[in-house]
Scaffold this motif. Structure first.
Motif, mmCIF file in Angstrom:
data_model
loop_
_atom_site.group_PDB
_atom_site.id
_atom_site.type_symbol
_atom_site.label_atom_id
_atom_site.label_comp_id
_atom_site.label_asym_id
_atom_site.label_seq_id
_atom_site.Cartn_x
_atom_site.Cartn_y
_atom_site.Cartn_z
ATOM 1 N N MET A 1 0.859 -1.187 0.000
ATOM 2 C CA MET A 1 0.000 0.000 0.000
ATOM 3 C C MET A 1 0.888 1.228 0.000
ATOM 4 N N ASP A 2 0.666 2.110 -0.931
ATOM 5 C CA ASP A 2 1.482 3.317 -0.989
ATOM 6 C C ASP A 2 0.831 4.391 -0.128
ATOM 7 N N ILE A 3 1.297 4.490 1.104
ATOM 8 C CA ILE A 3 0.705 5.397 2.084
ATOM 9 C C ILE A 3 0.784 6.848 1.628
ATOM 10 N N THR A 4 1.931 7.219 1.058
ATOM 11 C CA THR A 4 2.085 8.611 0.629
ATOM 12 C C THR A 4 1.025 8.973 -0.404
ATOM 13 N N SER A 5 0.824 8.102 -1.384
ATOM 14 C CA SER A 5 -0.196 8.380 -2.396
ATOM 15 C C SER A 5 -1.586 8.422 -1.787
ATOM 16 N N LYS A 6 -1.821 7.582 -0.791
ATOM 17 C CA LYS A 6 -3.137 7.532 -0.167
ATOM 18 C C LYS A 6 -3.461 8.851 0.539
ATOM 19 N N SER B 1 5.203 14.938 6.072
ATOM 20 C CA SER B 1 5.789 15.109 7.400
ATOM 21 C C SER B 1 4.733 15.336 8.466
ATOM 22 N N SER B 2 3.534 15.710 8.051
ATOM 23 C CA SER B 2 2.495 15.991 9.040
ATOM 24 C C SER B 2 1.591 14.793 9.328
ATOM 25 N N HIS B 3 1.750 13.700 8.600
ATOM 26 C CA HIS B 3 0.866 12.551 8.798
ATOM 27 C C HIS B 3 1.542 11.492 9.668
ATOM 28 N N PRO B 4 0.910 11.069 10.772
ATOM 29 C CA PRO B 4 1.552 10.132 11.699
ATOM 30 C C PRO B 4 1.934 8.780 11.096
ATOM 31 N N VAL B 5 1.123 8.251 10.195
ATOM 32 C CA VAL B 5 1.454 6.964 9.570
ATOM 33 C C VAL B 5 2.722 7.115 8.739
ATOM 34 N N ILE B 6 2.799 8.177 7.972
ATOM 35 C CA ILE B 6 3.967 8.403 7.125
ATOM 36 C C ILE B 6 5.198 8.692 7.978
ATOM 37 N N LYS C 1 5.885 7.448 10.866
ATOM 38 C CA LYS C 1 6.336 6.155 11.391
ATOM 39 C C LYS C 1 7.099 5.380 10.326
ATOM 40 N N ILE C 2 6.603 5.379 9.096
ATOM 41 C CA ILE C 2 7.277 4.665 8.006
ATOM 42 C C ILE C 2 8.635 5.306 7.716
ATOM 43 N N ARG C 3 8.665 6.624 7.660
ATOM 44 C CA ARG C 3 9.940 7.297 7.379
ATOM 45 C C ARG C 3 10.937 7.061 8.502
ATOM 46 N N GLN C 4 10.466 6.960 9.709
ATOM 47 C CA GLN C 4 11.350 6.683 10.842
ATOM 48 C C GLN C 4 11.908 5.257 10.738
ATOM 49 N N ASP C 5 11.017 4.295 10.520
ATOM 50 C CA ASP C 5 11.435 2.891 10.492
ATOM 51 C C ASP C 5 12.207 2.526 9.228
ATOM 52 N N CYS C 6 12.004 3.266 8.146
ATOM 53 C CA CYS C 6 12.656 2.959 6.862
ATOM 54 C C CYS C 6 13.576 4.104 6.423
ATOM 55 N N SER C 7 14.153 4.805 7.392
ATOM 56 C CA SER C 7 14.961 5.982 7.047
ATOM 57 C C SER C 7 16.169 5.625 6.183
ATOM 58 N N LYS C 8 16.789 4.479 6.428
ATOM 59 C CA LYS C 8 17.959 4.077 5.644
ATOM 60 C C LYS C 8 17.580 3.946 4.164
ATOM 61 N N CYS D 1 10.119 -2.011 2.494
ATOM 62 C CA CYS D 1 10.284 -1.746 3.917
ATOM 63 C C CYS D 1 8.990 -1.180 4.497
ATOM 64 N N ALA D 2 8.397 -0.238 3.800
ATOM 65 C CA ALA D 2 7.169 0.407 4.286
ATOM 66 C C ALA D 2 6.072 -0.617 4.530
ATOM 67 N N GLU D 3 6.031 -1.651 3.696
ATOM 68 C CA GLU D 3 5.009 -2.691 3.852
ATOM 69 C C GLU D 3 5.181 -3.486 5.139
ATOM 70 N N THR D 4 6.401 -3.491 5.681
ATOM 71 C CA THR D 4 6.670 -4.302 6.869
ATOM 72 C C THR D 4 6.533 -3.522 8.175
ATOM 73 N N VAL D 5 6.316 -2.226 8.095
ATOM 74 C CA VAL D 5 6.223 -1.399 9.297
ATOM 75 C C VAL D 5 4.939 -1.718 10.057
ATOM 76 N N ASP D 6 5.071 -1.888 11.354
ATOM 77 C CA ASP D 6 3.914 -2.180 12.201
ATOM 78 C C ASP D 6 3.186 -0.873 12.495
ATOM 79 N N LEU D 7 2.037 -0.696 11.879
ATOM 80 C CA LEU D 7 1.262 0.537 12.028
ATOM 81 C C LEU D 7 0.095 0.367 12.986
#
Length: 103
Positions: free
Chosen positions: A1-6, A42-47, A49-56, A85-91
Motif C-alpha cells: 500500500m502506498d501510504i504517501t499516495s493515499k 511530514s504531518s501525517h503520523p502513519v507516514i 512512522k514509516i519514514r522513521q522505520d525505513c529511514s535508511k 520496507c514500508a510494507e513491513t512497518v507495524d502501524l
C-alpha cells in the motif's frame, strides 16, 4: 500500500508529473512541488512512522535521485526497497490512534 499516495495523492501527482516533464532539470523546476509533498508527508503520523522505520532506505533513494538527476528512473530499485520496507512497518499503534474513539 502506498501510504504517501493515499494521504498526499494530489501533491504526489503534481510532483510526479513535474519530474516526468523535466527529466534533466526536475531538481530545480520541481523543488516547490517537492516541498509540498514533504510538508504533506511530514504531518501525517502513519507516514512519519514509516519514514522513521525505513529511514535508511529513504535516504538511499534520495541520494540516488541526487546522483541521477538526468535519469530518475534508474532509482526504481531504491523505490522498491523503500516500499518493501514500508510494507513491513507495524502501524497497529499508529492506525489505532487515527480511528474515531467510541463515545
Amino acid at each position: 500500500m502506498d501510504i504517501t499516495s493515499k494521504y498526499c495523492h494530489k501533491e504526489m501527482e503534481a510532483y510526479g508529473s513535474c519530474v516526468a516533464s523535466n527529466p534533466s532539470t526536475w531538481q530545480q523546476n520541481c523543488h516547490e512541488l517537492k516541498m509540498k509533498v514533504a510538508q504533506c508527508t511530514s504531518s501525517h503520523p502513519v507516514i512519519q512512522k514509516i519514514r522513521q522505520d525505513c529511514s535508511k532506505e529513504f535516504v538511499e533513494f534520495e541520494r540516488c535521485l541526487r546522483e541521477n538527476q538526468d535519469k530518475p528512473a534508474s532509482c526504481s530499485p531504491h523505490v522498491a526497497r523503500f516500499l518493501g520496507c514500508a510494507e513491513t512497518v507495524d502501524l497497529s499503534g499508529v492506525a489505532a490512534n487515527l480511528l474515531p474513539q467510541p463515545s
